[in-house]
Design a protein around this motif. Structure first.
Motif, PDB file in Angstrom:
ATOM      1  N   SER A 220       4.831  11.036   0.101  1.00  0.00           N
ATOM      2  CA  SER A 220       4.860  11.786  -1.147  1.00  0.00           C
ATOM      3  C   SER A 220       6.244  12.387  -1.353  1.00  0.00           C
ATOM      4  O   SER A 220       6.663  13.278  -0.601  1.00  0.00           O
TER       5      SER A 220
ATOM      6  N   SER B 165       1.402   4.401  -2.889  1.00  0.00           N
ATOM      7  CA  SER B 165       1.344   5.860  -2.686  1.00  0.00           C
ATOM      8  C   SER B 165       2.566   6.531  -3.308  1.00  0.00           C
ATOM      9  O   SER B 165       2.446   7.561  -3.981  1.00  0.00           O
TER      10      SER B 165
ATOM     11  N   ARG C 237       0.841  -1.212   0.000  1.00  0.00           N
ATOM     12  CA  ARG C 237       0.000   0.000   0.000  1.00  0.00           C
ATOM     13  C   ARG C 237       0.871   1.255   0.000  1.00  0.00           C
ATOM     14  O   ARG C 237       0.612   2.228  -0.701  1.00  0.00           O
ATOM     15  N   ARG C 238       1.939   1.218   0.804  1.00  0.00           N
ATOM     16  CA  ARG C 238       2.826   2.402   0.878  1.00  0.00           C
ATOM     17  C   ARG C 238       3.544   2.605  -0.451  1.00  0.00           C
ATOM     18  O   ARG C 238       3.684   3.738  -0.931  1.00  0.00           O
TER      19      ARG C 238
END
Ligand code: NIG
Ligand code: FE
Length: 405
Positions: free
Chosen positions: A326, A129, A125-126
């Motif tokens: 991010s 991102s 999941r990370r």
């Protein structure tokens, strides 16, 4: 021979050559398989190569940059540390929490308790991102397992990400991250163990580089040296979490071992900078950790610049000091907090990030480089560091293939 693909009608920030941004106004790129084979003004495309083109994409005048490289993350771990964040907001220091057995060690407990599947699911999941923001290469450290078994598990999860996602993964063994509870009061024995595990982890193909946390709440320079000697004996490159909270002389030590990078560097001295310059070591700046720890000591940016030390920018994603995912936000912070120029910030998250991983086949748009690039909904590359909380990444091509997430 693999067919050629033409990507035309794009504004290119190649980061190659001596012009600002390596700018090409009406740019064309040719790729073959996972490589770039030609880059230039559309009008200069050689006729012989134009004839071999099988696929052609019109990019509608969009901006293209190299794929982003996040050269410092701790992506594989269990649990989270929001309660520790609250403690820090109420006045507890990061060091005090660590000394009391919290901090990194609380994540070690949660990581050990997590199954391989859970670790893989959360790390995936990370990684998604990071990829959504245009990251095509990521470095992932171990360091929350701290036993041979658990370090191997975490490194294996990192390798699996590289095999299952359209993402290049480089792994770093960070056994010397913190002292696990079973070694309490026996730091030197633990350093011995970290060195003893290294050959087996390397033999399993799990280690691309070796890192340590040289700090008063981490490991001393003498202990770090032993870890580096073990790495050198295996021919593995080293990196270092250096001078984050205090000046330990870690950067000079790492430079002595020809380190790929020294990371954090808020307390880096002039002699450390000189040593890094001489060794060709990259300075990896981590504005997310600086911000989230509410640090006030800036890394010596002007001196690094004056000495010509290449500066990279990374997320340092981890649950304690930088829970952000991010890299574009880090570009913004590198400019607002550290006063890098937007061009320095982009070079930091591309070509210098790649160098911090020892990779010379990516980070610019040039013939021979990997076909990793991003198409942005932006007019100019300075906007990459300008917007925040908004994702302008329209398309990503990783290894010559369009990536869908
Ligand atoms: O890069 N400083 C050491 N390592 C990490 C933090 C790890 C943690 O707090 O869990 C860093 O900031
Ligand atoms: Fe880190």
């Amino acid at each position: 021979m693999t067919a050629l693909t033409l990507w035309r009608n794009a504004k290119l920030a190649t980061l190659q050559g001596s012009t600002p941004w390596g700018w090409i106004e009406d740019g064309t790129l040719l790729t073959q398989g996972d490589r770039i084979v030609w880059v230039g003004e559309a009008s200069a495309l050689p006729a012989a190569q134009a004839k071999q083109v099988e696929d052609e994409y019109d990019l509608g005048g969009a901006l293209l940059t190299p794929g982003l490289v996040d050269c410092h993350t701790h992506l594989v771990y269990g649990g989270q540390r929001a309660a520790e964040f609250e403690q820090r907001l109420q006045g507890a220091s990061y060091e005090a929490i660590a000394r009391a057995g919290g901090g990194i060690r609380s994540t070690v407990a949660a990581t050990r308790a997590a199954s391989d599947e859970e670790l893989l699911a959360s790390a995936t999941r990370r990684a998604h991102s990071l990829m959504a923001d245009g990251v095509t290469t990521v470095e992932i450290k171990s360091g929350y397992g701290l036993s041979e078994w658990d370090e191997a598990r975490c490194l294996r999860v990192a390798r699996t990400l590289g095999q299952t996602l359209p993402l290049s993964v480089r792994t770093t063994y960070l056994g010397a991250h913190a002292l696990p509870p079973e070694f309490a009061g026996r730091t030197d024995d633990y350093v011995d163990a970290v060195c003893t595990w290294m050959p087996a982890l390397h033999a399993q193909g799990l280690v691309d580089a070796v890192d340590a946390f040289c700090e008063n709440i981490g490991f001393t320079p003498a202990q770090t040296r032993r870890v580096f000697e073990a790495a050198r004996a295996l021919g593995l490159p080293v990196k270092l979490h250096a001078e984050q909270l205090s000046d330990q002389g870690g950067a000079a030590l790492a430079a002595e071992f020809g380190a790929l990078s020294c990371d954090h560097l808020e307390h880096l001295s002039e002699s450390g900078i000189r040593a890094m310059h001489t060794a060709g070591t990259v300075a990896v700046l981590l504005p997310g950790a600086y911000y989230f720890l509410r640090d006030t000591t800036l890394p010596p940016i002007d001196a690094l610049r004056a000495h010509g030390v290449p500066m990279a920018i990374a997320t340092d994603h981890n649950p304690g000091t930088s829970p952000g995912l991010s890299l574009l936000l880090m570009l913004n912070m590198a400019c607002t907090l550290f006063r890098l120029t937007p061009e320095e910030a982009l070079r930091g998250a591309t070509v210098h990030g790649a160098r911090a991983l020892g990779l010379h086949d990516r980070g610019t748009l040039a013939a021979g480089q990997r076909a990793d690039f991003c198409v942005w909904d932006l007019e100019h590359p300075n906007e990459l560091a300008y917007w925040f909380g908004h994702n302008p990444c329209r398309r990503t091509i990783a290894g010559g293939l369009e990536r869908t997430l």
